[in-house]
Design an enzyme around this catalytic site. Structure first.
Site, mmCIF file in Angstrom:
data_model
loop_
_atom_site.group_PDB
_atom_site.id
_atom_site.type_symbol
_atom_site.label_atom_id
_atom_site.label_comp_id
_atom_site.label_asym_id
_atom_site.label_seq_id
_atom_site.Cartn_x
_atom_site.Cartn_y
_atom_site.Cartn_z
ATOM 1 N N GLU A 249 -34.203 41.938 78.362
ATOM 2 C CA GLU A 249 -35.248 43.389 79.270
ATOM 3 C C GLU A 249 -35.181 42.627 80.515
ATOM 4 O O GLU A 249 -35.693 42.955 81.932
ATOM 5 C CB GLU A 249 -35.949 43.856 78.441
ATOM 6 C CG GLU A 249 -35.442 44.763 77.276
ATOM 7 C CD GLU A 249 -36.129 45.610 76.472
ATOM 8 O OE1 GLU A 249 -36.510 46.585 76.209
ATOM 9 O OE2 GLU A 249 -37.423 44.540 75.958
ATOM 10 N N GLU B 241 -32.978 44.137 68.553
ATOM 11 C CA GLU B 241 -34.480 44.563 68.213
ATOM 12 C C GLU B 241 -33.826 45.687 66.896
ATOM 13 O O GLU B 241 -34.517 46.128 66.079
ATOM 14 C CB GLU B 241 -34.739 46.104 68.833
ATOM 15 C CG GLU B 241 -35.866 44.964 70.013
ATOM 16 C CD GLU B 241 -34.821 44.616 71.315
ATOM 17 O OE1 GLU B 241 -33.724 44.907 71.085
ATOM 18 O OE2 GLU B 241 -35.623 44.736 72.362
ATOM 19 N N GLY C 169 -36.508 41.436 74.203
ATOM 20 C CA GLY C 169 -37.254 41.026 75.644
ATOM 21 C C GLY C 169 -36.967 40.854 76.889
ATOM 22 O O GLY C 169 -37.114 40.678 78.322
ATOM 23 N N ALA D 74 -39.156 38.673 72.459
ATOM 24 C CA ALA D 74 -40.922 39.069 72.191
ATOM 25 C C ALA D 74 -41.062 38.240 70.886
ATOM 26 O O ALA D 74 -39.733 37.767 69.837
ATOM 27 C CB ALA D 74 -41.129 40.577 72.175
HETATM 28 N N1 DAK Z 1 -39.559 35.574 68.280
HETATM 29 C C1 DAK Z 1 -39.748 34.532 67.704
HETATM 30 N N2 DAK Z 1 -39.787 33.216 66.714
HETATM 31 C C2 DAK Z 1 -38.705 33.532 67.334
HETATM 32 C C3 DAK Z 1 -37.924 34.521 68.238
HETATM 33 C C4 DAK Z 1 -38.229 35.729 68.392
HETATM 34 N N3 DAK Z 1 -38.220 36.829 69.373
HETATM 35 N N4 DAK Z 1 -36.267 34.169 68.533
HETATM 36 C C5 DAK Z 1 -36.391 32.714 67.455
HETATM 37 N N5 DAK Z 1 -37.056 32.458 66.840
HETATM 38 C C6 DAK Z 1 -37.809 30.977 66.321
HETATM 39 C C7 DAK Z 1 -36.927 30.833 65.691
HETATM 40 O O1 DAK Z 1 -37.863 31.862 63.856
HETATM 41 C C8 DAK Z 1 -36.746 29.725 65.587
HETATM 42 O O2 DAK Z 1 -38.592 28.792 64.727
HETATM 43 P P1 DAK Z 1 -38.634 27.840 63.647
HETATM 44 O O3 DAK Z 1 -38.423 29.131 62.360
HETATM 45 O O4 DAK Z 1 -37.970 26.788 63.605
HETATM 46 O O5 DAK Z 1 -40.426 27.773 63.688
HETATM 47 C C9 DAK Z 1 -36.803 28.910 66.321
HETATM 48 O O6 DAK Z 1 -36.989 29.899 67.068
HETATM 49 C C10 DAK Z 1 -34.934 28.493 66.742
HETATM 50 O O7 DAK Z 1 -34.268 29.639 66.074
HETATM 51 P P2 DAK Z 1 -33.430 29.488 64.798
HETATM 52 O O8 DAK Z 1 -34.058 29.041 64.215
HETATM 53 O O9 DAK Z 1 -33.398 30.898 64.619
HETATM 54 O O10 DAK Z 1 -32.575 29.705 65.574
HETATM 55 P P3 DAK Z 1 -30.629 30.016 65.552
HETATM 56 O O11 DAK Z 1 -29.957 29.291 66.619
HETATM 57 O O12 DAK Z 1 -30.691 30.053 64.286
HETATM 58 O O13 DAK Z 1 -30.840 31.468 66.025
HETATM 59 C C11 DAK Z 1 -31.276 33.826 67.860
HETATM 60 C C12 DAK Z 1 -31.006 31.971 66.957
HETATM 61 C C13 DAK Z 1 -31.892 33.719 68.977
HETATM 62 C C14 DAK Z 1 -29.620 34.540 66.950
HETATM 63 C C15 DAK Z 1 -32.060 34.285 66.257
HETATM 64 O O14 DAK Z 1 -32.937 32.904 66.337
HETATM 65 C C16 DAK Z 1 -32.351 35.191 66.327
HETATM 66 O O15 DAK Z 1 -32.214 35.919 65.655
HETATM 67 N N6 DAK Z 1 -33.775 35.585 66.497
HETATM 68 C C17 DAK Z 1 -34.146 37.287 66.954
HETATM 69 C C18 DAK Z 1 -33.903 38.218 68.426
HETATM 70 C C19 DAK Z 1 -34.507 38.752 68.280
HETATM 71 O O16 DAK Z 1 -34.199 39.577 67.314
HETATM 72 N N7 DAK Z 1 -35.361 39.515 69.099
HETATM 73 C C20 DAK Z 1 -35.575 40.604 69.625
HETATM 74 C C21 DAK Z 1 -36.909 40.274 68.394
HETATM 75 S S1 DAK Z 1 -37.889 42.175 69.760
HETATM 76 C C22 DAK Z 1 -42.736 45.754 74.831
HETATM 77 C C23 DAK Z 1 -41.965 44.311 75.508
HETATM 78 C C24 DAK Z 1 -40.826 43.672 74.780
HETATM 79 C C25 DAK Z 1 -40.600 44.198 73.713
HETATM 80 C C26 DAK Z 1 -40.669 45.615 72.934
HETATM 81 C C27 DAK Z 1 -41.891 46.399 73.684
HETATM 82 N N8 DAK Z 1 -43.241 46.580 75.143
HETATM 83 C C28 DAK Z 1 -44.480 45.786 76.699
HETATM 84 C C29 DAK Z 1 -43.745 47.421 74.474
HETATM 85 C C30 DAK Z 1 -39.365 43.439 73.176
HETATM 86 C C31 DAK Z 1 -39.117 43.362 71.965
HETATM 87 C C32 DAK Z 1 -38.260 42.345 71.333
HETATM 88 O O17 DAK Z 1 -37.498 41.332 71.569
#
Ligand code: DAK
Length: 259
Positions: A113, A133, A110, A67
């Site tokens: 998921e 997360e 997400g 997400a």
């Molecule tokens: N959200 C927003 N931006 C994201 C992102 C994300 N999840 N993942 C990556 N980006 C963006 C980065 O900020 C970066 O943007 P700029 O800085 O260039 O503007 C760009 O994508 C490229 O990412 P990186 O520079 O970080 O790329 P790397 O290759 O170095 O790293 C990575 C890739 C995937 C390991 C890293 O980006 C990362 O750790 N991303 C976050 C992964 C994460 O934590 N995902 C979980 C998010 S929480 C619900 C429904 C759904 C959910 C919850 C509730 N309900 C129905 C209630 C879901 C929650 C989640 O998914």
């Protein structure tokens, strides 16, 4: 309908549609608009008789990295409650036609998921699945603690959810989370082939079968068997059942009419 963050092809091959998640710079982070578009597109394709199976994919680098953290960061609990993302996710889960995720690169949070809302998952060798997360002070909120545990078992699910560790495509296949791992240049074609294979069958039988398998997640064995039996009997009311069985006896290929 035109969309900003997804690309829909209702007929990539006969009876198979594709939906591409298309926010490549953000690794296809699932913001609310993208999820709303996905919901609408799936509803539309579910009602289109020319579509019998749907492939959801991203690009080579990412299926979806979760997400959109930037969109969520400042929200309060009440904001999250009011947004009611569950209705969107539930609506995707209610898609009647088979959904196949074609995954390359990151399928995180997400994103992971969303693959688990699909019925089958084909991955490239570079795919990584994870529920990170916990690294950002929250936990999975769209099925990651439930569907993942059912798919890969407690040990692996606990490790993924409590440490944020990713698993590779091969590990995901061994664990039973996904169906197939193929070289990166083939993952989309393979997913489309799998979609074509189910699209050749009787759509009513496929729908009833999908519904019955999904029922096993929500119910005990006896109730599930009862549900399965009802669907099984119901299929004897279809022309496709007569056609399928007669074609077998006559040693020819069945032509299913979705009737
Ligand atoms: N959200 C927003 N931006 C994201 C992102 C994300 N999840 N993942 C990556 N980006 C963006 C980065 O900020 C970066 O943007 P700029 O800085 O260039 O503007 C760009 O994508 C490229 O990412 P990186 O520079 O970080 O790329 P790397 O290759 O170095 O790293 C990575 C890739 C995937 C390991 C890293 O980006 C990362 O750790 N991303 C976050 C992964 C994460 O934590 N995902 C979980 C998010 S929480 C619900 C429904 C759904 C959910 C919850 C509730 N309900 C129905 C209630 C879901 C929650 C989640 O998914």
């Amino acid at each position: 309908m035109s969309y900003e963050f997804i690309v829909v092809n209702p007929a990539v091959v006969e009876y198979v549609a594709t939906i591409q998640l298309n926010r490549p710079k953000e690794l296809n982070a699932l913001n609310l608009q993208l999820m709303g578009e996905l919901k609408s597109a799936l509803e539309e394709l579910d009602n289109n008789d020319e579509v019998r199976a749907i492939v959801i994919h991203g690009n080579e680098r990412a299926f979806a990295a979760g997400a959109d953290i930037k969109q969520m960061a400042g929200k309060t609990a009440i904001d999250m409650l009011k947004i009611d993302q569950f209705s969107t996710w539930d609506s995707i889960r209610r898609t009647k036609k088979p959904l196949i995720a074609a995954v390359s690169g990151f399928a995180l949070g997400g994103g992971c998921e969303l693959t688990m809302l699909c019925d089958m998952i084909v991955a490239s060798e570079t795919a990584q699945f994870g529920q990170p997360e916990i690294n950002i002070g929250v936990m999975p909120g769209a099925g990651g603690t439930q569907r993942l545990t059912k798919a890969v078992g407690k040990a692996r699910a606990m490790e993924m959810v409590l440490t944020g560790n990713f698993i590779s495509a091969e590990e995901a296949r061994e664990a039973g989370l996904i169906n197939k791992v193929v070289p990166v240049d083939l993952y989309l074609d393979e997913a489309i082939k799998l979609a074509q294979k189910t699209a050749e069958k009787s759509p009513i039988a496929v729908q009833m079968a999908k519904e019955s398998v999904l029922k096993s997640f929500d119910t005990g064995l006896q109730e599930g068997l009862f549900f399965e039996r009802k669907n099984f009997y119901m299929l004897f009311a279809t022309e496709d059942q007569k056609e399928g069985m007669n074609a077998f006896i006559e040693k020819r290929k069945a032509i299913f009419k979705n009737k």
